[in-house]
Design an enzyme around this catalytic site. Structure first.
Site, PDB file in Angstrom:
ATOM      1  N   ASP A   1      10.544  32.019 -23.288  1.00  0.00           N
ATOM      2  CA  ASP A   1      11.047  30.876 -22.513  1.00  0.00           C
ATOM      3  C   ASP A   1      11.790  31.359 -21.262  1.00  0.00           C
ATOM      4  O   ASP A   1      11.748  32.552 -20.918  1.00  0.00           O
ATOM      5  CB  ASP A   1      11.927  29.983 -23.419  1.00  0.00           C
ATOM      6  CG  ASP A   1      11.819  28.501 -23.079  1.00  0.00           C
ATOM      7  OD1 ASP A   1      12.425  28.078 -22.080  1.00  0.00           O
ATOM      8  OD2 ASP A   1      11.114  27.770 -23.809  1.00  0.00           O
ATOM      9  N   ASP A   2      12.438  30.468 -20.591  1.00  0.00           N
ATOM     10  CA  ASP A   2      13.201  30.694 -19.356  1.00  0.00           C
ATOM     11  C   ASP A   2      14.082  31.935 -19.468  1.00  0.00           C
ATOM     12  O   ASP A   2      14.772  32.119 -20.469  1.00  0.00           O
ATOM     13  CB  ASP A   2      14.077  29.435 -19.159  1.00  0.00           C
ATOM     14  CG  ASP A   2      14.802  29.405 -17.841  1.00  0.00           C
ATOM     15  OD1 ASP A   2      14.570  30.278 -17.000  1.00  0.00           O
ATOM     16  OD2 ASP A   2      15.602  28.461 -17.660  1.00  0.00           O
TER      17      ASP A   2
ATOM     18  N   ASP B   1       7.086  23.262 -17.754  1.00  0.00           N
ATOM     19  CA  ASP B   1       8.318  22.479 -17.885  1.00  0.00           C
ATOM     20  C   ASP B   1       8.754  21.882 -16.542  1.00  0.00           C
ATOM     21  O   ASP B   1       8.265  22.281 -15.491  1.00  0.00           O
ATOM     22  CB  ASP B   1       9.408  23.409 -18.433  1.00  0.00           C
ATOM     23  CG  ASP B   1      10.516  22.654 -19.155  1.00  0.00           C
ATOM     24  OD1 ASP B   1      10.536  21.406 -19.098  1.00  0.00           O
ATOM     25  OD2 ASP B   1      11.366  23.314 -19.773  1.00  0.00           O
TER      26      ASP B   1
ATOM     27  N   ASP C   1      15.979  17.973 -25.673  1.00  0.00           N
ATOM     28  CA  ASP C   1      16.130  19.219 -26.428  1.00  0.00           C
ATOM     29  C   ASP C   1      16.952  19.010 -27.692  1.00  0.00           C
ATOM     30  O   ASP C   1      17.980  18.336 -27.672  1.00  0.00           O
ATOM     31  CB  ASP C   1      16.865  20.273 -25.583  1.00  0.00           C
ATOM     32  CG  ASP C   1      16.025  20.772 -24.430  1.00  0.00           C
ATOM     33  OD1 ASP C   1      14.999  20.161 -24.108  1.00  0.00           O
ATOM     34  OD2 ASP C   1      16.424  21.801 -23.837  1.00  0.00           O
TER      35      ASP C   1
HETATM   36  C1  9PG Z   1      14.705  26.209 -20.248  1.00  0.00           C
HETATM   37  C2  9PG Z   1      14.742  24.922 -21.051  1.00  0.00           C
HETATM   38  C3  9PG Z   1      13.899  24.999 -22.337  1.00  0.00           C
HETATM   39  C4  9PG Z   1      13.882  23.639 -23.001  1.00  0.00           C
HETATM   40  C5  9PG Z   1      13.371  22.602 -22.025  1.00  0.00           C
HETATM   41  C6  9PG Z   1      14.243  22.592 -20.785  1.00  0.00           C
HETATM   42  O1  9PG Z   1      18.015  17.506 -18.044  1.00  0.00           O
HETATM   43  N1  9PG Z   1      18.359  18.679 -17.984  1.00  0.00           N
HETATM   44  O2  9PG Z   1      19.297  19.081 -17.305  1.00  0.00           O
HETATM   45  C7  9PG Z   1      17.631  19.615 -18.787  1.00  0.00           C
HETATM   46  C8  9PG Z   1      17.772  20.972 -18.558  1.00  0.00           C
HETATM   47  C9  9PG Z   1      17.062  21.868 -19.358  1.00  0.00           C
HETATM   48  C10 9PG Z   1      16.239  21.374 -20.345  1.00  0.00           C
HETATM   49  C11 9PG Z   1      16.117  20.041 -20.572  1.00  0.00           C
HETATM   50  C12 9PG Z   1      16.805  19.136 -19.790  1.00  0.00           C
HETATM   51  O3  9PG Z   1      15.561  22.242 -21.147  1.00  0.00           O
HETATM   52  O4  9PG Z   1      13.333  21.325 -22.579  1.00  0.00           O
HETATM   53  O5  9PG Z   1      13.057  23.659 -24.145  1.00  0.00           O
HETATM   54  O6  9PG Z   1      12.582  25.403 -22.038  1.00  0.00           O
HETATM   55  O7  9PG Z   1      14.264  23.898 -20.190  1.00  0.00           O
HETATM   56  O8  9PG Z   1      15.507  26.136 -19.114  1.00  0.00           O
END
Ligand code: 9PG
Length: 508
Positions: free
Chosen positions: A195-196, A304, A365
């Site tokens: 992942d990230d 994503d 998440d």
């Molecule tokens: C990696 C993550 C993971 C995760 C994803 C996503 O709304 N928001 O600020 C927000 C930020 C990050 C996020 C979801 C919502 O997570 O869902 O599984 O891959 O990125 O950065």
């Protein structure tokens, strides 16, 4: 006055209906714009929450069609349902979202309920119908949309994902160590997904981050020796303000009315930009990116923050609707990745992805805690990471299994580094069971004791999707009463089920 209700599909760009329903006896099912947006089943007279913070409007919602923030007014994307106490009611459903967005609104007005539809883009076939069984009609219409848009529903996969244990600190070593332990414990994962955190910046996907300890292209061979396929995360429509990508191609971004690159969200400690997916050079770059990553040996891509392709703004080709612009970017990624590559989408407009997505995150998440009450209740934002938010929304999208493989996010089986109670862990397990679809875990495997490993093995058992027994009752504003079991998302016991708990029904 009550107008007759259409039962046949009609082509429309907008329409309104007045229904002889008592608002105080009616529940409404709504579907948020993208993966993280809220989906729920609420009393019609209740208030649809809208985040207080404007910057959350882009990252968790559609800024062009926000939740109403008003009691008795409910906004929904693609479909809407109104539910009577007997389980009958009305369902409105778009039957094609490849070029247009369908914006539904239900409103309690006096002793009646009014429903309106506005289509953003060319006219589309829709159905608005009365039914004796909302659950079944919603499933049937969702399946019809899936057929029209040629949904892909390959067999679900079992995935280990680095995010919820390593977050951005992931290293090559973390990945291989977890794969090793999983092989030694004979855990039935299909894919190990990075992942990230491996990349230098948003947009600079082929340059490694300082801490990763290698290059992402080095991982697939090691995983393959252990018997696992390799998966990788990308946010392909984003460009970080400091990235090489943005520095070399500021003209590739979505612009504001002032002609300047438009920040479209805030994460990673600052704002970020979105690529303009109507720009031919961007489309070529997206194709090349997906092809390159697949060339490194990755057969599974988690794509994503895809909502970035559908944000309002000024585009290179202004004749394209937001839905079309989004779809052009998505199709470019699919072309580059090839037909065989498994694409899990995340942070993505939902129905607009049908036919390209293999799987889709259908909720916010998961986190190793139940609720983030200050953000959810006081700031009106239920899109943040929390087990409760993930369960709430993914359950209320159960019918979307016809559109793609649903991904309700990872199981958390560990007891260390987690605030979840045993009841809450079993609720996550129940979620995976009733939703069907993808199975994922992110626990550091060597943190699991026998009990944790047993829970994880159960979470990895693929199941067929279940359906609600009723939508006329709910323990917590979501679809909670399923045929296999009942969820209690409230903070008090309900009908003998613990707060935050799940009770499986006896098989008889
Ligand atoms: C990696 C993550 C993971 C995760 C994803 C996503 O709304 N928001 O600020 C927000 C930020 C990050 C996020 C979801 C919502 O997570 O869902 O599984 O891959 O990125 O950065």
């Amino acid at each position: 006055m009550t107008e007759p209700v259409e039962t046949a599909s009609l082509e429309t760009t907008g329409q309104g209906w007045t229904l002889a329903l008592d608002p105080s006896q009616t529940r409404v099912l709504v579907n948020g714009f993208q993966s993280w947006s809220e989906a729920e089943v609420r009393p019609l007279t209740a208030k649809q929450a809208v985040p207080l913070m404007a910057w959350r409007h882009q990252q968790g919602h559609d800024p062009a069609f926000l939740p109403s923030g008003e009691a008795g007014v409910w906004r929904s994307h693609t479909l809407i349902a109104l539910i009577r106490p007997d389980g009958g009611g009305y369902v409105g459903h778009s039957l094609d979202e490849s070029r247009s967005f369908a914006h539904w609104e239900a409103r309690a007005s006096g002793s009646q309920v009014s429903v309106s539809l506005k289509v953003e883009g060319p006219s589309i076939p829709i159905v608005f119908t009365e039914t004796v069984n909302v659950t079944l009609t919603l499933e049937q219409l969702s399946a019809q949309l899936a057929r029209t848009m040629r949904a892909r529903t390959p067999p679900p996969l079992r995935v280990w994902c680095s995010w919820y244990s390593c977050y951005r600190g992931v290293t090559l070593q973390h990945m291989l160590a977890n794969a090793h332990v999983s092989r030694d414990r004979a855990l039935p994962f299909d894919v190990f997904q990075l992942d990230d955190g491996f990349q230098a910046d948003l947009g600079d996907w082929t340059l490694p981050s300082g801490h990763f300890g290698g290059h992402a292209r080095d991982l697939p061979v090691g995983l393959s020796e252990l018997g696992f396929a390799a998966g990788i995360w990308l946010a392909p429509f984003l460009a970080g303000p400091e990235s090489e990508l943005f520095r070399t191609h500021p003209e590739w971004t979505l612009k504001g009315e002032d002609g300047l690159p438009l920040p479209i969200g805030h994460n990673w400690g600052g704002p970020y930009y979105g690529l303009d997916t109507t720009h031919p050079e961007v489309l070529a770059w997206l194709r090349d990116l997906a092809r390159e990553v697949v060339g490194w040996g990755y057969t599974y891509l988690k794509l994503d923050f895809l909502f970035a392709g559908a944000m309002p703004g000024v585009r290179h080709d202004q004749s394209k609707t937001r839905a079309e612009a989004y779809r052009m970017g998505l199709v470019a990624l699919r072309e580059g990745a090839g037909d065989e590559t498994f694409l899990l989408l995340c942070g993505a407009p939902l129905a607009s992805s049908i036919g390209v997505a293999d799987a889709m995150r259908t909720g916010p998440d998961v986190a190793p805690l139940w609720d983030d009450e200050s953000r959810r209740v006081w700031l009106g934002d239920a899109t943040g990471p929390a087990a409760r938010n993930a369960v709430h929304t993914a359950l209320s999208r159960w019918y979307q299994h016809a559109w793609y493989q649903p991904d309700p996010d990872v199981m958390i089986a560990r007891r260390e580094l987690s605030l979840l109670s045993s009841a809450e862990r079993h609720t996550l397990l129940g979620l995976l069971d009733v939703v069907g679809g993808l199975r994922a875990s992110s626990d550091p495997i060597d943190m699991l004791d026998d009990e944790g490993l047993t829970l994880l093995r159960r979470a990895l058992e693929i199941s067929t999707p279940d359906r609600p027994r009723t939508l006329a009752q709910s323990f917590g504003g979501a679809a909670t009463h399923f045929t296999r079991g009942t969820f209690n998302l409230t903070d008090a016991p309900q009908d003998g089920i613990r707060a935050h708990g799940y009770r499986e029904h006896a098989h008889d």
